[in-house]
Design a protein around this motif. Structure first.
Motif, PDB file in Angstrom:
ATOM      1  N   GLU A  53       0.855  -1.175  -0.056  1.00  0.00           N
ATOM      2  CA  GLU A  53       0.011   0.027   0.174  1.00  0.00           C
ATOM      3  C   GLU A  53       0.988   1.302   0.024  1.00  0.00           C
ATOM      4  O   GLU A  53       0.510   2.361  -0.444  1.00  0.00           O
ATOM      5  CB  GLU A  53      -0.927   0.050   1.142  1.00  0.00           C
ATOM      6  CG  GLU A  53      -2.076  -1.045   1.065  1.00  0.00           C
ATOM      7  CD  GLU A  53      -2.822  -1.199   2.408  1.00  0.00           C
ATOM      8  OE1 GLU A  53      -2.420  -0.565   3.519  1.00  0.00           O
ATOM      9  OE2 GLU A  53      -3.840  -1.784   2.433  1.00  0.00           O
ATOM     10  N   HIS A  56       3.407   0.710  -3.485  1.00  0.00           N
ATOM     11  CA  HIS A  56       2.836   0.605  -4.841  1.00  0.00           C
ATOM     12  C   HIS A  56       1.365   1.006  -4.923  1.00  0.00           C
ATOM     13  O   HIS A  56       0.547   0.107  -5.245  1.00  0.00           O
ATOM     14  CB  HIS A  56       2.931  -1.005  -5.451  1.00  0.00           C
ATOM     15  CG  HIS A  56       4.488  -1.542  -5.086  1.00  0.00           C
ATOM     16  ND1 HIS A  56       5.597  -1.131  -5.968  1.00  0.00           N
ATOM     17  CD2 HIS A  56       4.959  -2.488  -4.280  1.00  0.00           C
ATOM     18  CE1 HIS A  56       6.724  -1.370  -5.102  1.00  0.00           C
ATOM     19  NE2 HIS A  56       6.313  -2.530  -4.392  1.00  0.00           N
ATOM     20  N   PRO A  57       0.986   1.916  -4.488  1.00  0.00           N
ATOM     21  CA  PRO A  57      -0.498   2.334  -4.434  1.00  0.00           C
ATOM     22  C   PRO A  57      -1.219   2.486  -5.589  1.00  0.00           C
ATOM     23  O   PRO A  57      -2.435   2.342  -5.503  1.00  0.00           O
ATOM     24  CB  PRO A  57      -0.334   3.837  -3.801  1.00  0.00           C
ATOM     25  CG  PRO A  57       0.975   4.347  -4.236  1.00  0.00           C
ATOM     26  CD  PRO A  57       1.666   3.282  -4.260  1.00  0.00           C
ATOM     27  N   LYS A  58      -0.501   2.469  -6.741  1.00  0.00           N
ATOM     28  CA  LYS A  58      -1.612   2.617  -8.047  1.00  0.00           C
ATOM     29  C   LYS A  58      -1.654   1.234  -8.522  1.00  0.00           C
ATOM     30  O   LYS A  58      -2.753   0.985  -9.348  1.00  0.00           O
ATOM     31  CB  LYS A  58      -0.835   3.500  -9.070  1.00  0.00           C
ATOM     32  CG  LYS A  58      -0.743   4.861  -8.541  1.00  0.00           C
ATOM     33  CD  LYS A  58      -0.050   5.574  -9.772  1.00  0.00           C
ATOM     34  CE  LYS A  58       0.145   7.198  -9.274  1.00  0.00           C
ATOM     35  NZ  LYS A  58       1.031   7.759 -10.286  1.00  0.00           N
ATOM     36  N   LEU A  59      -1.095   0.363  -8.002  1.00  0.00           N
ATOM     37  CA  LEU A  59      -1.252  -1.197  -8.346  1.00  0.00           C
ATOM     38  C   LEU A  59      -2.334  -1.778  -7.574  1.00  0.00           C
ATOM     39  O   LEU A  59      -2.452  -1.717  -6.456  1.00  0.00           O
ATOM     40  CB  LEU A  59       0.122  -2.039  -8.664  1.00  0.00           C
ATOM     41  CG  LEU A  59       1.128  -1.454  -9.213  1.00  0.00           C
ATOM     42  CD1 LEU A  59       2.379  -2.356  -9.109  1.00  0.00           C
ATOM     43  CD2 LEU A  59       0.734  -1.658 -10.624  1.00  0.00           C
ATOM     44  N   PRO A  60      -3.083  -2.614  -8.195  1.00  0.00           N
ATOM     45  CA  PRO A  60      -4.200  -3.190  -7.275  1.00  0.00           C
ATOM     46  C   PRO A  60      -3.415  -4.380  -6.263  1.00  0.00           C
ATOM     47  O   PRO A  60      -2.558  -5.136  -6.733  1.00  0.00           O
ATOM     48  CB  PRO A  60      -4.852  -4.265  -8.649  1.00  0.00           C
ATOM     49  CG  PRO A  60      -4.110  -4.358  -9.754  1.00  0.00           C
ATOM     50  CD  PRO A  60      -3.001  -3.249  -9.428  1.00  0.00           C
TER      51      PRO A  60
END
Length: 66
Positions: A53, A56-60
């Motif tokens: 989180e 890599h906040p943009k990745l699911p």
């Protein structure tokens, strides 16, 4: 002079084997998970979720962390 070198080498070889702790092996046992994106070693799934989180906040979020 030669005797001193031999004595020092013998002493060093004895000290090398005693009380030596393998830090890399101990650390490897602690690190159970690995980030699927950056391959960073992580201690557990809770820490992996926090790492994912934060880094890599943009990745699911992977299925195993949901």
């Amino acid at each position: 002079k030669v005797q001193a070198k031999e004595k020092a080498a013998k002493k060093a070889s004895k000290a090398k084997g005693q009380g030596k702790h393998d830090h890399k092996a101990a650390r490897a046992q602690q690190l159970k998970a690995q980030c699927s994106v950056c391959k960073a070693p992580i201690s557990d799934s809770k820490a992996l979720k926090q790492h994912f989180e934060a880094k890599h906040p943009k990745l699911p979020l992977p299925a195993e962390l949901q």
